[in-house]
Design a protein around this motif. Structure first.
Motif, PDB file in Angstrom:
ATOM      1  N   THR A 143       0.832  -1.208   0.000  1.00  0.00           N
ATOM      2  CA  THR A 143       0.000   0.000   0.000  1.00  0.00           C
ATOM      3  C   THR A 143       0.865   1.256   0.000  1.00  0.00           C
ATOM      4  OG1 THR A 143      -1.749  -1.159   1.191  1.00  0.00           O
ATOM      5  CG2 THR A 143      -1.817   1.238   1.210  1.00  0.00           C
ATOM      6  N   ALA A 144       1.926   1.244   0.838  1.00  0.00           N
ATOM      7  CA  ALA A 144       2.821   2.402   0.888  1.00  0.00           C
ATOM      8  C   ALA A 144       3.529   2.596  -0.440  1.00  0.00           C
ATOM      9  CB  ALA A 144       3.844   2.232   2.012  1.00  0.00           C
ATOM     10  N   ASP A 177       1.041   3.991  -3.010  1.00  0.00           N
ATOM     11  CA  ASP A 177       0.670   5.387  -2.774  1.00  0.00           C
ATOM     12  C   ASP A 177       1.799   6.370  -3.091  1.00  0.00           C
ATOM     13  OD1 ASP A 177      -1.944   5.115  -2.096  1.00  0.00           O
ATOM     14  OD2 ASP A 177      -1.574   4.887   0.060  1.00  0.00           O
ATOM     15  N   ASN A 178       3.029   5.904  -3.075  1.00  0.00           N
ATOM     16  CA  ASN A 178       4.146   6.826  -3.251  1.00  0.00           C
ATOM     17  C   ASN A 178       4.813   6.746  -4.627  1.00  0.00           C
ATOM     18  OD1 ASN A 178       4.759   8.246  -0.494  1.00  0.00           O
ATOM     19  ND2 ASN A 178       4.267   6.114   0.020  1.00  0.00           N
ATOM     20  N   TRP A 188      -6.842   2.873  -6.196  1.00  0.00           N
ATOM     21  CA  TRP A 188      -6.188   4.082  -6.687  1.00  0.00           C
ATOM     22  C   TRP A 188      -5.101   4.469  -5.700  1.00  0.00           C
ATOM     23  CZ3 TRP A 188     -10.975   3.563  -4.634  1.00  0.00           C
ATOM     24  CH2 TRP A 188     -11.203   4.185  -3.391  1.00  0.00           C
ATOM     25  N   ASN A 189      -4.159   5.278  -6.147  1.00  0.00           N
ATOM     26  CA  ASN A 189      -3.136   5.792  -5.239  1.00  0.00           C
ATOM     27  C   ASN A 189      -3.308   7.299  -5.076  1.00  0.00           C
ATOM     28  OD1 ASN A 189      -2.171   6.777  -7.649  1.00  0.00           O
ATOM     29  ND2 ASN A 189      -0.102   5.926  -7.442  1.00  0.00           N
ATOM     30  N   ASN A 190      -2.516   7.868  -4.181  1.00  0.00           N
ATOM     31  CA  ASN A 190      -2.646   9.296  -3.885  1.00  0.00           C
ATOM     32  C   ASN A 190      -2.399  10.165  -5.111  1.00  0.00           C
ATOM     33  OD1 ASN A 190      -3.357   9.053  -1.178  1.00  0.00           O
ATOM     34  ND2 ASN A 190      -1.214   8.929  -0.506  1.00  0.00           N
ATOM     35  N   ARG A 191      -1.436   9.745  -5.942  1.00  0.00           N
ATOM     36  CA  ARG A 191      -1.113  10.542  -7.125  1.00  0.00           C
ATOM     37  C   ARG A 191      -2.306  10.611  -8.073  1.00  0.00           C
ATOM     38  NH1 ARG A 191       3.131  13.916  -8.222  1.00  0.00           N
ATOM     39  NH2 ARG A 191       4.514  12.409  -7.211  1.00  0.00           N
ATOM     40  N   GLU A 204     -12.297  12.618  -1.379  1.00  0.00           N
ATOM     41  CA  GLU A 204     -12.203  11.250  -0.862  1.00  0.00           C
ATOM     42  C   GLU A 204     -13.532  10.525  -1.008  1.00  0.00           C
ATOM     43  OE1 GLU A 204     -10.196   8.003   0.691  1.00  0.00           O
ATOM     44  OE2 GLU A 204      -9.380   9.968   0.123  1.00  0.00           O
ATOM     45  N   LYS A 240      -5.504  10.396  -7.262  1.00  0.00           N
ATOM     46  CA  LYS A 240      -6.560  11.222  -6.669  1.00  0.00           C
ATOM     47  C   LYS A 240      -6.214  12.703  -6.728  1.00  0.00           C
ATOM     48  CE  LYS A 240      -6.977  11.429  -2.211  1.00  0.00           C
ATOM     49  NZ  LYS A 240      -7.235  11.114  -0.785  1.00  0.00           N
TER      50      LYS A 240
END
Length: 359
Positions: A7-8, A11-12, A29-32, A41, A34
């Motif tokens: 997951t880390a 997300d990175n 999905w990952n943070n990038r 969210e 979104k």
């Protein structure tokens, strides 16, 4: 622990990633992903279908209709099982490369790579190139205009000098006659230089197409160079083989090719030196070779011998001069779809080989 590590990592990543199921719903999905779209969210956790997602992002693109590309890519990966890609531009100027890759479980991996910096660099380079081309056009137009303007005073100077030289203003002492002759000689050299500069700005110009006898045209070129040859007491050897024949081209430009090569050889050869003009050919091409026993050229000078003004005004014999002969010869040879090559080594002389197609 393994799940947290995955997951880390997910997300990175630098790329924005989204996984769509076979029915078109956003599953992961990952943070990038979104943040690139600016999604809330609550929106992404509702697992929207790809069509709803495309509708949501349409107003964020410079071309809203381009949002349909997202659905097309996801459908290609999930239904057709094909990998496809494209690019999108945001209204705020960001650029992304997007692609959808089919996954083994029937889902599709949607990727987004930010290429904004690369696009900005490409645009900057394109603008710089356009500016350089515009500056080059302005420079060429300026040089051509100035060259034309120089012709008027040169014509006047030449005319009055000829009148003095020929005694139309009354008989002159021998010293004044010699001075008039020197003026005429200098005007002639300057006129030739102006013509050379104009030829460079024309990029070859329109060419006549007719049969050119190389032996006859070479004789004319040699006659034009004879004064320089006599002044420097240079031995000129001319070898014209029967295979030289004729080529289809512009007689004036072909004569100038031979003349420029001869002048270059003469200028680079010391007093009492030797220059050879050799012309032969094959069924498809004619070959013109001009060689001399001068001091030759260093490798860095020879590499720039055909570049316009790249020699920085330094001639082969070390004197300051504007050397336009070889660039002009190259321009005229290439206008006839021929090739030209220079071979030179310090202390070994110089040889220039020009080849012209028969047709």
């Amino acid at each position: 622990t393994l799940l947290r590590v995955r997951t880390a990592t997910f997300d990175n990543l630098f790329e924005g990633l989204g996984v769509f199921s076979a029915d078109g719903r956003l599953q992961l999905w990952n943070n990038r992903f979104k943040t690139a779209w600016g999604f809330e969210e609550a929106f992404v956790t509702s697992h929207p279908r790809v069509d709803a997602l495309a509708k949501e992002v349409a107003n964020k693109l410079s071309k809203p209709g381009r949002a349909s590309l997202i659905g097309d890519l996801v459908r290609a990966a999930t239904v057709e099982r094909q990998q496809r890609g494209g690019s999108i531009e945001f209204a705020d100027g960001r650029h992304f490369e997007v692609a959808a890759v089919p996954l083994p479980d029937g889902n599709a991996l949607f990727t987004m790579l930010d290429i904004s910096d690369r696009r900005r660099l490409e645009n900057a380079l394109r603008e710089r190139n356009d500016a350089l081309e515009a500056a080059d056009r302005i420079k060429t137009a300026f040089v051509a205009s100035m060259s034309y303007e120089l012709r008027t005073p040169l014509t006047s100077i030449k005319g009055f000098a000829e009148m003095l030289y020929n005694g139309y203003a009354g008989e002159l002492p021998q010293t004044a006659v010699d001075y008039s002759g020197a003026i005429l000689e200098s005007v002639g050299r300057l006129g030739d230089l102006v013509d050379d500069v104009l030829d460079l700005t024309r990029d070859g110009g329109a060419l006549a197409r007719e049969a050119v006898d190389l032996e006859l045209i070479a004789g004319v070129a040699v006659e034009h160079v004879q004064p320089s040859i006599k002044t420097k007491k240079i031995e000129l050897a001319v070898e014209i083989h029967g295979s030289a024949g004729s080529v289809q081209g512009d007689p004036r430009r072909i004569r100038q090719i031979i003349e420029h090569l001869l002048r270059h050889a003469v200028s680079g050869t010391g007093e009492g030196g030797r220059v050879l003009l050799h012309i032969d050919g094959s069924e498809k091409r004619a070959r013109i070779v001009v060689s001399d026993n001068g001091p030759g050229m260093a490798a860095e000078v020879a590499a720039k011998a055909f570049d316009r003004f790249a020699q920085a005004g330094i001639s082969r014999n070390g004197e300051r001069a504007l050397q336009l002969g070889l660039p002009l010869a190259k321009q005229f040879v290439e206008a006839h779809r021929g090739t030209i090559e220079l071979v030179s080594e310090p202390g070994q002389g110089t040889m220039v080989i020009a080849e012209l197609p028969r047709a």
